[in-house]
Scaffold this active site. Sequence first.
Site, mmCIF file in Angstrom:
data_model
loop_
_atom_site.group_PDB
_atom_site.id
_atom_site.type_symbol
_atom_site.label_atom_id
_atom_site.label_comp_id
_atom_site.label_asym_id
_atom_site.label_seq_id
_atom_site.Cartn_x
_atom_site.Cartn_y
_atom_site.Cartn_z
ATOM 1 N N SER A 1 0.863 -1.183 0.000
ATOM 2 C CA SER A 1 0.000 0.000 0.000
ATOM 3 C C SER A 1 0.896 1.229 0.000
ATOM 4 O O SER A 1 2.007 1.201 0.546
ATOM 5 C CB SER A 1 -0.870 0.014 1.259
ATOM 6 N N TYR B 1 -1.274 -0.649 10.488
ATOM 7 C CA TYR B 1 -1.496 -1.199 9.140
ATOM 8 C C TYR B 1 -0.348 -0.778 8.213
ATOM 9 O O TYR B 1 0.205 -1.607 7.481
ATOM 10 C CB TYR B 1 -2.840 -0.696 8.602
HETATM 11 P P1 NAP Z 1 -11.378 -6.113 0.487
HETATM 12 O O1 NAP Z 1 -12.301 -5.571 -0.547
HETATM 13 O O2 NAP Z 1 -11.661 -5.861 1.931
HETATM 14 O O3 NAP Z 1 -11.252 -7.693 0.249
HETATM 15 C C1 NAP Z 1 -10.423 -8.425 1.106
HETATM 16 C C2 NAP Z 1 -10.342 -9.860 0.635
HETATM 17 O O4 NAP Z 1 -9.419 -10.546 1.502
HETATM 18 C C3 NAP Z 1 -11.662 -10.603 0.722
HETATM 19 O O5 NAP Z 1 -11.702 -11.536 -0.337
HETATM 20 C C4 NAP Z 1 -11.553 -11.324 2.082
HETATM 21 O O6 NAP Z 1 -12.326 -12.529 2.126
HETATM 22 C C5 NAP Z 1 -10.071 -11.660 2.103
HETATM 23 N N1 NAP Z 1 -9.519 -11.868 3.435
HETATM 24 C C6 NAP Z 1 -9.469 -10.998 4.476
HETATM 25 N N2 NAP Z 1 -8.855 -11.548 5.532
HETATM 26 C C7 NAP Z 1 -8.498 -12.801 5.155
HETATM 27 C C8 NAP Z 1 -7.836 -13.868 5.803
HETATM 28 N N3 NAP Z 1 -7.410 -13.764 7.072
HETATM 29 N N4 NAP Z 1 -7.649 -15.023 5.131
HETATM 30 C C9 NAP Z 1 -8.078 -15.137 3.842
HETATM 31 N N5 NAP Z 1 -8.711 -14.159 3.170
HETATM 32 C C10 NAP Z 1 -8.926 -13.010 3.830
HETATM 33 O O7 NAP Z 1 -9.869 -5.604 0.235
HETATM 34 P P2 NAP Z 1 -9.214 -4.835 -1.026
HETATM 35 O O8 NAP Z 1 -9.494 -3.392 -0.884
HETATM 36 O O9 NAP Z 1 -9.542 -5.526 -2.298
HETATM 37 O O10 NAP Z 1 -7.655 -5.007 -0.671
HETATM 38 C C11 NAP Z 1 -6.854 -6.047 -1.198
HETATM 39 C C12 NAP Z 1 -5.410 -5.780 -0.824
HETATM 40 O O11 NAP Z 1 -4.998 -4.500 -1.321
HETATM 41 C C13 NAP Z 1 -5.153 -5.751 0.686
HETATM 42 O O12 NAP Z 1 -3.902 -6.351 0.970
HETATM 43 C C14 NAP Z 1 -5.101 -4.256 1.002
HETATM 44 O O13 NAP Z 1 -4.324 -3.988 2.155
HETATM 45 C C15 NAP Z 1 -4.465 -3.730 -0.258
HETATM 46 N N6 NAP Z 1 -4.749 -2.293 -0.491
HETATM 47 C C16 NAP Z 1 -6.033 -1.869 -0.699
HETATM 48 C C17 NAP Z 1 -6.264 -0.505 -0.891
HETATM 49 C C18 NAP Z 1 -7.639 0.054 -1.116
HETATM 50 O O14 NAP Z 1 -7.795 1.300 -1.089
HETATM 51 N N7 NAP Z 1 -8.658 -0.769 -1.350
HETATM 52 C C19 NAP Z 1 -5.187 0.391 -0.855
HETATM 53 C C20 NAP Z 1 -3.907 -0.083 -0.633
HETATM 54 C C21 NAP Z 1 -3.696 -1.436 -0.458
HETATM 55 P P3 NAP Z 1 -13.785 -12.584 2.868
HETATM 56 O O15 NAP Z 1 -14.642 -11.556 2.208
HETATM 57 O O16 NAP Z 1 -14.266 -13.983 2.675
HETATM 58 O O17 NAP Z 1 -13.505 -12.242 4.310
#
Ligand code: NAP
Length: 249
Positions: free
Chosen positions: A144, A158
């Site tokens: 991130s 985080y």
């Molecule tokens: P999201 O929409 O919250 O989706 C998270 C996914 O991870 C879901 O499929 C969830 O499954 C799964 N998950 C969570 N905890 C888990 C665990 N302990 N074991 C297995 N699966 C797990 O997240 P996102 O925004 O797409 O983010 C994806 C990645 O990008 C993350 O690493 C996040 O830190 C990074 N990121 C995101 C942003 C942003 O603005 N969105 C910015 C920077 C970095 P369930 O639904 O079944 O729980």
Amino acid sequence: MTIPLTLITGGSRGIGAATARRLAQAGHDIAINYRHDEAAAQAVAAEVRALGRRALCLQADIADADQVGRMFEAIDQGLGTVTGLVNNAGIVAPAARFLDTTPERWQRLFDVNVQGLLLCTHAAARRMSTRLGGAGGCIVNLSSRASEYGSPNVYVDYAASKGAVDVLTRGLGRELISEGIRINGVRPGIIDTEIHADSHTADLLPQRTRDIPIGRIGRAEEIAEAIAWLLSDAASYTVGTMLDVSGGR
Ligand code: NAP
């Protein structure tokens, strides 16, 4: 020609789901890991199959070594040996100043965002390593932009966990390339997914747009595109580096 087989942790929603669709378009079979939401994972699997590729959904908490071990065995049996891994699953925590946070919260963030990535990378790399008889492979880690900004007043814990992801990408990228495993990372900016509801910052997104030079938050598909490129042969000389996909922020 060998068909690539890629595991996406947290492939059921957000960036992971967009990545599953994008990689299926690029010809990958997909293993979709999720933790809670089986219906969401199955919906992504149906989209992958509609694109003519194989898909398997795997429930596992990536922070749990036994569950990760069973997940990889299920992929071995159900689809074959992974050639790709997207360490995408990650969690945030409610926005808070550091002095209002707890050791339990720090532990869970590091268990999922760092230990989970280590467990999945270890299991995948042991299968991919040419030194151990494997055929090589590619790994992309989701960090991130918070790892550089530090996220003061929101979630420094985080941000620190994502700092560890950056270091692991640089270190393991340089260590494991000699065993045929190419590792890189992506640092998204603010992307429109459900993760912001978990940090209770979703209402602030329009306001935060002012800090983004391109003038808008990003789409999950824009991150998936970068991940797909890093996994592809087009990125064959790209090793141990981080790609910022953040609208200039
Ligand atoms: P999201 O929409 O919250 O989706 C998270 C996914 O991870 C879901 O499929 C969830 O499954 C799964 N998950 C969570 N905890 C888990 C665990 N302990 N074991 C297995 N699966 C797990 O997240 P996102 O925004 O797409 O983010 C994806 C990645 O990008 C993350 O690493 C996040 O830190 C990074 N990121 C995101 C942003 C942003 O603005 N969105 C910015 C920077 C970095 P369930 O639904 O079944 O729980």
